[in-house]
Design an enzyme around this catalytic site. Structure first.
Site, PDB file in Angstrom:
ATOM      1  N   ASN A   1       0.837  -1.201   0.000  1.00 55.13           N
ATOM      2  CA  ASN A   1       0.000   0.000   0.000  1.00 55.13           C
ATOM      3  C   ASN A   1       0.868   1.247   0.000  1.00 55.13           C
ATOM      4  OD1 ASN A   1      -2.063  -1.849   0.209  1.00 55.13           O
ATOM      5  ND2 ASN A   1      -2.282  -1.628   2.434  1.00 55.13           N
TER       6      ASN A   1
ATOM      7  N   HIS B   1       5.916  -0.548  -2.762  1.00 51.86           N
ATOM      8  CA  HIS B   1       5.386   0.092  -3.974  1.00 51.86           C
ATOM      9  C   HIS B   1       5.397   1.606  -3.871  1.00 51.86           C
ATOM     10  CE1 HIS B   1       2.973  -3.782  -5.115  1.00 51.86           C
ATOM     11  NE2 HIS B   1       4.253  -3.856  -5.459  1.00 51.86           N
TER      12      HIS B   1
ATOM     13  N   CYS C   1      10.605  14.346  -8.711  1.00 49.07           N
ATOM     14  CA  CYS C   1      10.807  14.896 -10.055  1.00 49.07           C
ATOM     15  C   CYS C   1      11.076  13.765 -11.044  1.00 49.07           C
ATOM     16  CB  CYS C   1      12.001  15.875 -10.039  1.00 49.07           C
ATOM     17  SG  CYS C   1      12.304  16.600 -11.669  1.00 49.07           S
TER      18      CYS C   1
ATOM     19  N   CYS D   1      15.215  15.281 -11.987  1.00 47.11           N
ATOM     20  CA  CYS D   1      16.245  15.474 -10.938  1.00 47.11           C
ATOM     21  C   CYS D   1      15.824  14.701  -9.696  1.00 47.11           C
ATOM     22  CB  CYS D   1      16.412  16.968 -10.660  1.00 47.11           C
ATOM     23  SG  CYS D   1      15.100  17.689  -9.661  1.00 47.11           S
TER      24      CYS D   1
ATOM     25  N   CYS E   1      14.256  21.943 -10.285  1.00 45.55           N
ATOM     26  CA  CYS E   1      14.849  22.150 -11.633  1.00 45.55           C
ATOM     27  C   CYS E   1      13.950  23.036 -12.482  1.00 45.55           C
ATOM     28  CB  CYS E   1      15.121  20.809 -12.322  1.00 45.55           C
ATOM     29  SG  CYS E   1      13.664  19.807 -12.631  1.00 45.55           S
TER      30      CYS E   1
ATOM     31  N   GLU F   1     -11.886 -13.641   1.235  1.00 41.01           N
ATOM     32  CA  GLU F   1     -12.207 -14.700   0.256  1.00 41.01           C
ATOM     33  C   GLU F   1     -10.938 -15.463  -0.079  1.00 41.01           C
ATOM     34  OE1 GLU F   1     -13.681 -12.399  -3.032  1.00 41.01           O
ATOM     35  OE2 GLU F   1     -11.686 -11.694  -3.595  1.00 41.01           O
TER      36      GLU F   1
HETATM   37  C1  BV8 Z   1       8.069  -5.435 -11.953  1.00 42.30           C
HETATM   38  C2  BV8 Z   1       1.658   1.460  -6.646  1.00 42.30           C
HETATM   39  C3  BV8 Z   1      10.117  -5.969 -13.017  1.00 42.30           C
HETATM   40  C4  BV8 Z   1       0.959   2.382  -7.584  1.00 42.30           C
HETATM   41  C5  BV8 Z   1       1.234  -0.800  -7.442  1.00 42.30           C
HETATM   42  C6  BV8 Z   1       4.124  -6.897 -18.223  1.00 42.30           C
HETATM   43  C7  BV8 Z   1       5.049  -5.866 -18.260  1.00 42.30           C
HETATM   44  C8  BV8 Z   1       5.711  -5.434 -17.115  1.00 42.30           C
HETATM   45  C9  BV8 Z   1       5.486  -6.053 -15.908  1.00 42.30           C
HETATM   46  C10 BV8 Z   1       4.555  -7.062 -15.888  1.00 42.30           C
HETATM   47  C11 BV8 Z   1       3.871  -7.515 -17.005  1.00 42.30           C
HETATM   48  N1  BV8 Z   1       3.032  -8.521 -16.649  1.00 42.30           N
HETATM   49  C12 BV8 Z   1       3.160  -8.733 -15.313  1.00 42.30           C
HETATM   50  C13 BV8 Z   1       4.071  -7.861 -14.852  1.00 42.30           C
HETATM   51  C14 BV8 Z   1       4.512  -7.707 -13.517  1.00 42.30           C
HETATM   52  C15 BV8 Z   1       3.600  -6.660 -12.880  1.00 42.30           C
HETATM   53  C16 BV8 Z   1       2.387  -7.377 -12.330  1.00 42.30           C
HETATM   54  O1  BV8 Z   1       2.507  -8.102 -11.379  1.00 42.30           O
HETATM   55  N2  BV8 Z   1       1.220  -7.183 -12.967  1.00 42.30           N
HETATM   56  C17 BV8 Z   1       0.019  -7.879 -12.473  1.00 42.30           C
HETATM   57  C18 BV8 Z   1      -1.191  -6.980 -12.621  1.00 42.30           C
HETATM   58  C19 BV8 Z   1      -0.108  -9.181 -13.232  1.00 42.30           C
HETATM   59  N3  BV8 Z   1       4.393  -6.094 -11.811  1.00 42.30           N
HETATM   60  C20 BV8 Z   1       5.142  -5.003 -12.038  1.00 42.30           C
HETATM   61  O2  BV8 Z   1       5.147  -4.346 -13.055  1.00 42.30           O
HETATM   62  C21 BV8 Z   1       6.066  -4.658 -10.868  1.00 42.30           C
HETATM   63  N4  BV8 Z   1       7.387  -4.442 -11.361  1.00 42.30           N
HETATM   64  O3  BV8 Z   1       7.609  -6.536 -12.183  1.00 42.30           O
HETATM   65  O4  BV8 Z   1       9.357  -5.052 -12.270  1.00 42.30           O
HETATM   66  C22 BV8 Z   1       9.802  -5.696 -14.457  1.00 42.30           C
HETATM   67  C23 BV8 Z   1       9.968  -4.419 -14.951  1.00 42.30           C
HETATM   68  C24 BV8 Z   1       9.727  -4.194 -16.301  1.00 42.30           C
HETATM   69  C25 BV8 Z   1       9.298  -5.226 -17.115  1.00 42.30           C
HETATM   70  C26 BV8 Z   1       9.084  -6.513 -16.566  1.00 42.30           C
HETATM   71  C27 BV8 Z   1       9.333  -6.742 -15.255  1.00 42.30           C
HETATM   72  C28 BV8 Z   1       5.596  -3.388 -10.193  1.00 42.30           C
HETATM   73  C29 BV8 Z   1       4.250  -3.628  -9.553  1.00 42.30           C
HETATM   74  C30 BV8 Z   1       3.879  -2.420  -8.693  1.00 42.30           C
HETATM   75  C31 BV8 Z   1       2.605  -1.805  -9.214  1.00 42.30           C
HETATM   76  N5  BV8 Z   1       2.196  -0.708  -8.302  1.00 42.30           N
HETATM   77  N6  BV8 Z   1       0.929   0.198  -6.607  1.00 42.30           N
HETATM   78  C32 BV8 Z   1      -0.339   2.873  -7.010  1.00 42.30           C
HETATM   79  O5  BV8 Z   1      -0.788   2.394  -5.948  1.00 42.30           O
HETATM   80  O6  BV8 Z   1      -0.911   3.795  -7.641  1.00 42.30           O
HETATM   81  S1  BV8 Z   1       0.387  -2.251  -7.377  1.00 42.30           S
HETATM   82  C33 BV8 Z   1      -1.107  -2.087  -6.573  1.00 42.30           C
HETATM   83  O7  BV8 Z   1      -1.581  -3.437  -6.482  1.00 42.30           O
HETATM   84  C34 BV8 Z   1      -1.094  -1.610  -5.141  1.00 42.30           C
HETATM   85  O8  BV8 Z   1       0.179  -1.424  -4.600  1.00 42.30           O
HETATM   86  C35 BV8 Z   1      -1.799  -2.770  -4.421  1.00 42.30           C
HETATM   87  O9  BV8 Z   1      -1.512  -2.811  -3.094  1.00 42.30           O
HETATM   88  C36 BV8 Z   1      -1.214  -3.858  -5.186  1.00 42.30           C
HETATM   89  C37 BV8 Z   1      -1.596  -5.263  -5.014  1.00 42.30           C
HETATM   90  O10 BV8 Z   1      -2.973  -5.351  -4.978  1.00 42.30           O
HETATM   91  P1  BV8 Z   1      -3.628  -5.740  -3.577  1.00 42.30           P
HETATM   92  O11 BV8 Z   1      -2.984  -4.929  -2.501  1.00 42.30           O
HETATM   93  O12 BV8 Z   1      -3.571  -7.204  -3.436  1.00 42.30           O
HETATM   94  O13 BV8 Z   1      -5.071  -5.167  -3.767  1.00 42.30           O
HETATM   95  P2  BV8 Z   1      -6.310  -5.895  -4.474  1.00 42.30           P
HETATM   96  O14 BV8 Z   1      -7.405  -4.910  -4.596  1.00 42.30           O
HETATM   97  O15 BV8 Z   1      -5.813  -6.636  -5.687  1.00 42.30           O
HETATM   98  O16 BV8 Z   1      -6.735  -7.016  -3.410  1.00 42.30           O
HETATM   99  C38 BV8 Z   1      -7.326  -6.620  -2.171  1.00 42.30           C
HETATM  100  C39 BV8 Z   1      -7.507  -7.896  -1.381  1.00 42.30           C
HETATM  101  O17 BV8 Z   1      -8.022  -7.575  -0.107  1.00 42.30           O
HETATM  102  C40 BV8 Z   1      -8.488  -8.869  -2.026  1.00 42.30           C
HETATM  103  O18 BV8 Z   1      -7.968 -10.188  -1.949  1.00 42.30           O
HETATM  104  C41 BV8 Z   1      -9.740  -8.746  -1.137  1.00 42.30           C
HETATM  105  O19 BV8 Z   1     -10.436  -9.978  -1.049  1.00 42.30           O
HETATM  106  C42 BV8 Z   1      -9.112  -8.424   0.199  1.00 42.30           C
HETATM  107  N7  BV8 Z   1      -9.963  -7.686   1.131  1.00 42.30           N
HETATM  108  C43 BV8 Z   1     -10.851  -6.707   0.857  1.00 42.30           C
HETATM  109  N8  BV8 Z   1     -11.387  -6.258   2.017  1.00 42.30           N
HETATM  110  C44 BV8 Z   1     -10.794  -6.957   3.032  1.00 42.30           C
HETATM  111  C45 BV8 Z   1      -9.881  -7.866   2.466  1.00 42.30           C
HETATM  112  N9  BV8 Z   1      -9.138  -8.716   3.208  1.00 42.30           N
HETATM  113  C46 BV8 Z   1      -9.296  -8.669   4.557  1.00 42.30           C
HETATM  114  N10 BV8 Z   1     -10.146  -7.825   5.170  1.00 42.30           N
HETATM  115  C47 BV8 Z   1     -10.898  -6.960   4.449  1.00 42.30           C
HETATM  116  N11 BV8 Z   1     -11.752  -6.118   5.077  1.00 42.30           N
END
Ligand code: BV8
Length: 264
Positions: A108, A125, A133, A136, A160, A226
């Site tokens: 988060n 993340h 920036c 810079c 910058c 879930e």
């Molecule tokens: C990387 C910051 C190496 C921004 C976030 C193609 C090209 C490039 C990369 C990829 C590609 N295909 C796949 C990838 C890798 C990609 C990836 O994983 N994609 C996914 C979608 C398949 N990852 C990346 O790009 C990462 N970097 O791999 O670098 C690289 C580099 C270049 C080329 C190749 C490789 C960077 C990933 C970081 C992305 N940034 N956030 C912003 O926030 O604006 S990710 C974003 O998702 C948030 O940080 C969030 O926290 C995170 C994960 O999601 P969750 O936290 O799990 O949230 P979600 O809603 O999904 O789930 C909530 C859960 O809570 C659910 O299970 C629900 O049931 C549960 N819940 C709900 N209420 C409750 C609860 N549980 C308990 N109690 C409750 N009350």
């Protein structure tokens, strides 16, 4: 499949846990902040529902339309500025105060863990309250600044004076900051117990941490509302809102440690 606890028989889990100092590491996701009013990414009210991740949280989207990306972050910040940590955040802070945790690996960017008093964390993340920036090395808090701004033009770097500021977060397609990732790996590999809280377990490379911990024979406990892919490798999955289940779990562990201290 882990042992599914529907009616939260948390005592039996706590009894099985090693309650030694610094033995617990947590990986947390958007679900832990849901009760604080922060929408998750992929749930019914998820942030991505109106948009697709590749439309907004990527460097390409920012290059293409910085104004749209900034407006999305300003909309999230407006919600965040009303948000407060909830009992799940405080439960992790209490486990840290009881010396039972190594640290929290948070996906988060909302900073609610820090406001709840957690001191040992890695923001894997990034952090939405800061802007950096695009060229810079200038970094500044933008939450107050950007909301004060009436126009929604993307802010220009005050250092910058020519390049745009961007949110200080890791976008899809960007690599994680190497020190953060090495710390997250170190913590995961030394965890006797890994708590996986409120995450769909699909964003890599963070989603790979529970599998690493499993290979390292950590005890894995999932807190979610879930089933997720992590359920298959969890020793226990506690299904229910973590703002309820996690405080009960934390209190029982702290009581158990208190009992064992008394008997020492
Ligand atoms: C990387 C910051 C190496 C921004 C976030 C193609 C090209 C490039 C990369 C990829 C590609 N295909 C796949 C990838 C890798 C990609 C990836 O994983 N994609 C996914 C979608 C398949 N990852 C990346 O790009 C990462 N970097 O791999 O670098 C690289 C580099 C270049 C080329 C190749 C490789 C960077 C990933 C970081 C992305 N940034 N956030 C912003 O926030 O604006 S990710 C974003 O998702 C948030 O940080 C969030 O926290 C995170 C994960 O999601 P969750 O936290 O799990 O949230 P979600 O809603 O999904 O789930 C909530 C859960 O809570 C659910 O299970 C629900 O049931 C549960 N819940 C709900 N209420 C409750 C609860 N549980 C308990 N109690 C409750 N009350």
């Amino acid at each position: 499949m882990g042992y599914i606890i529907e009616n939260m028989n948390i005592d039996s889990i706590v009894e099985k846990l090693e309650t030694v100092d610094h033995s617990i590491v947590s990986v947390i996701g958007a679900g832990i902040s849901k009760a604080s009013g922060m929408p998750t990414f992929r749930g019914d009210d998820g942030l991505w529902n109106q948009y697709r991740a590749e439309d907004l949280a990527t460097p390409y989207a920012f290059a293409r339309d910085p104004k749209l990306v900034w407006e999305w972050y300003r909309a999230r910040m407006r919600i965040l500025l009303q948000a407060k940590p909830n009992p799940a955040h405080f439960a992790l802070a209490n486990l840290e105060k009881a010396n039972l945790t190594t640290g929290v690996i948070t996906q988060n960017v909302d900073g609610l863990h820090e406001i709840a008093g957690i001191r040992n964390y890695v923001e894997i993340h990034g952090r939405i309250r800061y802007a950096r920036c695009t060229v810079c090395s200038h970094i500044e808090r933008w939450d107050k600044l950007a909301l004060a701004q009436k126009d929604i033009e993307p802010p220009v770097c005050p250092e910058c004076k020519e390049n745009l500021l961007r949110p200080d977060v890791v976008w899809f397609g960007e690599t994680l900051e190497s020190n953060n990732w090495s710390l997250a790996l170190d913590w995961t590999l030394q965890a006797q117990t890994l708590l996986v809280i409120g995450t769909s377990g699909i964003v890599h490379p963070v989603a790979s941490l529970p599998y690493l911990a499993k290979r390292n024979e950590s005890f894995i406990i999932e807190f979610n509302i879930e089933e997720t892919p992590i359920s298959d490798i969890s020793d226990f999955s506690i299904y229910g809102p973590c703002e309820k289940t996690l405080p009960e779990f934390a209190d029982k562990i702290i009581q158990k440690v208190g009992r064992s201290d008394e008997s020492d």
